[in-house]
Write a protein that holds these residues in place. Structure first.
Motif, PDB file in Angstrom:
ATOM      1  N   ASN A  43      28.780  -7.508  90.093  1.00 61.30           N
ATOM      2  CA  ASN A  43      28.191  -6.946  91.302  1.00 61.30           C
ATOM      3  C   ASN A  43      26.918  -6.167  90.974  1.00 61.30           C
ATOM      4  O   ASN A  43      26.867  -5.439  89.993  1.00 61.30           O
ATOM      5  CB  ASN A  43      29.215  -6.026  91.983  1.00 61.30           C
ATOM      6  CG  ASN A  43      28.605  -5.151  93.046  1.00 61.30           C
ATOM      7  OD1 ASN A  43      28.333  -3.986  92.794  1.00 61.30           O
ATOM      8  ND2 ASN A  43      28.371  -5.695  94.215  1.00 61.30           N
ATOM      9  N   VAL A  44      25.915  -6.355  91.821  1.00 61.69           N
ATOM     10  CA  VAL A  44      24.678  -5.580  91.718  1.00 61.69           C
ATOM     11  C   VAL A  44      24.724  -4.507  92.802  1.00 61.69           C
ATOM     12  O   VAL A  44      24.866  -4.817  93.982  1.00 61.69           O
ATOM     13  CB  VAL A  44      23.428  -6.466  91.915  1.00 61.69           C
ATOM     14  CG1 VAL A  44      22.160  -5.631  91.764  1.00 61.69           C
ATOM     15  CG2 VAL A  44      23.426  -7.641  90.941  1.00 61.69           C
ATOM     16  N   CYS A  53      19.011  -0.267  90.007  1.00 58.19           N
ATOM     17  CA  CYS A  53      20.323  -0.772  90.398  1.00 58.19           C
ATOM     18  C   CYS A  53      21.294  -0.659  89.221  1.00 58.19           C
ATOM     19  O   CYS A  53      20.892  -0.465  88.074  1.00 58.19           O
ATOM     20  CB  CYS A  53      20.242  -2.221  90.869  1.00 58.19           C
ATOM     21  SG  CYS A  53      19.716  -3.389  89.593  1.00 58.19           S
ATOM     22  N   TYR A  54      22.571  -0.782  89.546  1.00 59.44           N
ATOM     23  CA  TYR A  54      23.626  -0.836  88.544  1.00 59.44           C
ATOM     24  C   TYR A  54      24.191  -2.245  88.518  1.00 59.44           C
ATOM     25  O   TYR A  54      24.254  -2.921  89.545  1.00 59.44           O
ATOM     26  CB  TYR A  54      24.755   0.146  88.891  1.00 59.44           C
ATOM     27  CG  TYR A  54      24.323   1.582  88.950  1.00 59.44           C
ATOM     28  CD1 TYR A  54      23.951   2.260  87.795  1.00 59.44           C
ATOM     29  CD2 TYR A  54      24.299   2.265  90.160  1.00 59.44           C
ATOM     30  CE1 TYR A  54      23.561   3.592  87.845  1.00 59.44           C
ATOM     31  CE2 TYR A  54      23.901   3.593  90.223  1.00 59.44           C
ATOM     32  CZ  TYR A  54      23.532   4.255  89.061  1.00 59.44           C
ATOM     33  OH  TYR A  54      23.136   5.564  89.116  1.00 59.44           O
ATOM     34  N   LEU A  55      24.610  -2.687  87.356  1.00 58.95           N
ATOM     35  CA  LEU A  55      25.258  -3.984  87.202  1.00 58.95           C
ATOM     36  C   LEU A  55      26.718  -3.718  86.852  1.00 58.95           C
ATOM     37  O   LEU A  55      27.042  -3.306  85.736  1.00 58.95           O
ATOM     38  CB  LEU A  55      24.561  -4.803  86.110  1.00 58.95           C
ATOM     39  CG  LEU A  55      23.052  -5.014  86.310  1.00 58.95           C
ATOM     40  CD1 LEU A  55      22.472  -5.815  85.163  1.00 58.95           C
ATOM     41  CD2 LEU A  55      22.766  -5.693  87.653  1.00 58.95           C
ATOM     42  N   ASN A  56      27.578  -3.911  87.847  1.00 58.85           N
ATOM     43  CA  ASN A  56      28.987  -3.570  87.720  1.00 58.85           C
ATOM     44  C   ASN A  56      29.820  -4.772  87.296  1.00 58.85           C
ATOM     45  O   ASN A  56      29.610  -5.893  87.785  1.00 58.85           O
ATOM     46  CB  ASN A  56      29.514  -3.050  89.058  1.00 58.85           C
ATOM     47  CG  ASN A  56      28.783  -1.807  89.509  1.00 58.85           C
ATOM     48  OD1 ASN A  56      28.501  -0.915  88.719  1.00 58.85           O
ATOM     49  ND2 ASN A  56      28.458  -1.740  90.790  1.00 58.85           N
ATOM     50  N   LEU A  57      30.780  -4.518  86.411  1.00 60.65           N
ATOM     51  CA  LEU A  57      31.688  -5.545  85.922  1.00 60.65           C
ATOM     52  C   LEU A  57      33.106  -5.134  86.287  1.00 60.65           C
ATOM     53  O   LEU A  57      33.500  -3.984  86.067  1.00 60.65           O
ATOM     54  CB  LEU A  57      31.575  -5.670  84.392  1.00 60.65           C
ATOM     55  CG  LEU A  57      30.163  -5.723  83.798  1.00 60.65           C
ATOM     56  CD1 LEU A  57      30.228  -5.672  82.275  1.00 60.65           C
ATOM     57  CD2 LEU A  57      29.420  -6.958  84.271  1.00 60.65           C
ATOM     58  N   GLY A  58      33.873  -6.051  86.841  1.00 60.31           N
ATOM     59  CA  GLY A  58      35.251  -5.733  87.205  1.00 60.31           C
ATOM     60  C   GLY A  58      36.192  -6.858  86.819  1.00 60.31           C
ATOM     61  O   GLY A  58      35.820  -8.035  86.858  1.00 60.31           O
TER      62      GLY A  58
END
Length: 197
Positions: A43-44, A53-58
């Motif tokens: 997710n950006v 921006c943040y680059l989220n990993l889940g």
């Protein structure tokens, strides 16, 4: 100054094909990969201030309640719902996410760097949370109980129980209960429910 829209367009053009070649699907700012019970989310997220921006990993398992205790269809899960989360961090010195840049040239350099970082930390995060059940059994066995957070103990106890590892689940529940803050009554109740206590 590069706009958010221009940066996201560039990121979509350069990074999304890499992710999609690895099984991620979707469009826009959230991509998902679902393989058996394992769900991966990229997710950006725009940061406040509109310049980065943040680059989220889940990562999540479809039999687990989401973070916060709900249930979400795998195809709709967001990174914030996942019990395992991280971020693809910018270079040292970038205090608040990935800067969009002062020019398209800077934006392109940043996106190229993001694509190169995906090969290491990005893939690494998902590899750690990707091989079910073996990878998760290994995670359970390698968990440092002295350093585990009570909420993480809850998630891992649920995974252990699902995998039939009752003694590991019991140890994780006991550890979580011992580490949970006194006021964390709902967390304690969730831990006690794992084994039907």
């Amino acid at each position: 100054m590069t706009t958010r829209a221009a940066f996201l367009k560039l990121l979509t053009r350069k990074l999304h094909p890499v992710l999609m070649a690895e099984g991620f699907e979707g469009s826009g700012q959230t991509l998902r990969r679902i393989e058996g019970p394992v769900i991966h989310v990229f997710n950006v997220q725009g940061a406040s201030g509109g310049k980065q921006c943040y680059l989220n990993l889940g990562a999540h398992l479809d039999f687990l309640p989401t973070e916060g205790g709900g249930q979400v269809a795998p195809a709709e899960i967001e990174e914030s719902h996942c019990v395992f989360r991280d971020r693809l961090d910018p270079p040292a010195g970038e205090a608040h996410g990935w800067a969009y840049g002062r020019s398209m040239e800077e934006a392109e350099e940043t996106v190229e760097f993001i694509v190169s970082e995906w090969a290491g930390p990005g893939r690494g995060f998902f590899a750690k949370h990707g091989n079910y059940p073996q990878g998760f059994l290994q995670m359970l066995r390698e968990t440092d109980l002295a350093r585990i957070h009570a909420r993480t103990a809850l998630h891992l106890a649920r995974i252990a129980l699902h995998l039939g590892e009752h003694s590991i689940a019991r140890t994780l529940v006991d550890t979580g209960l011992a580490k949970a803050p006194e006021r964390a009554t709902s967390l304690k109740a969730d831990l006690e429910r794992v084994l039907g206590n």
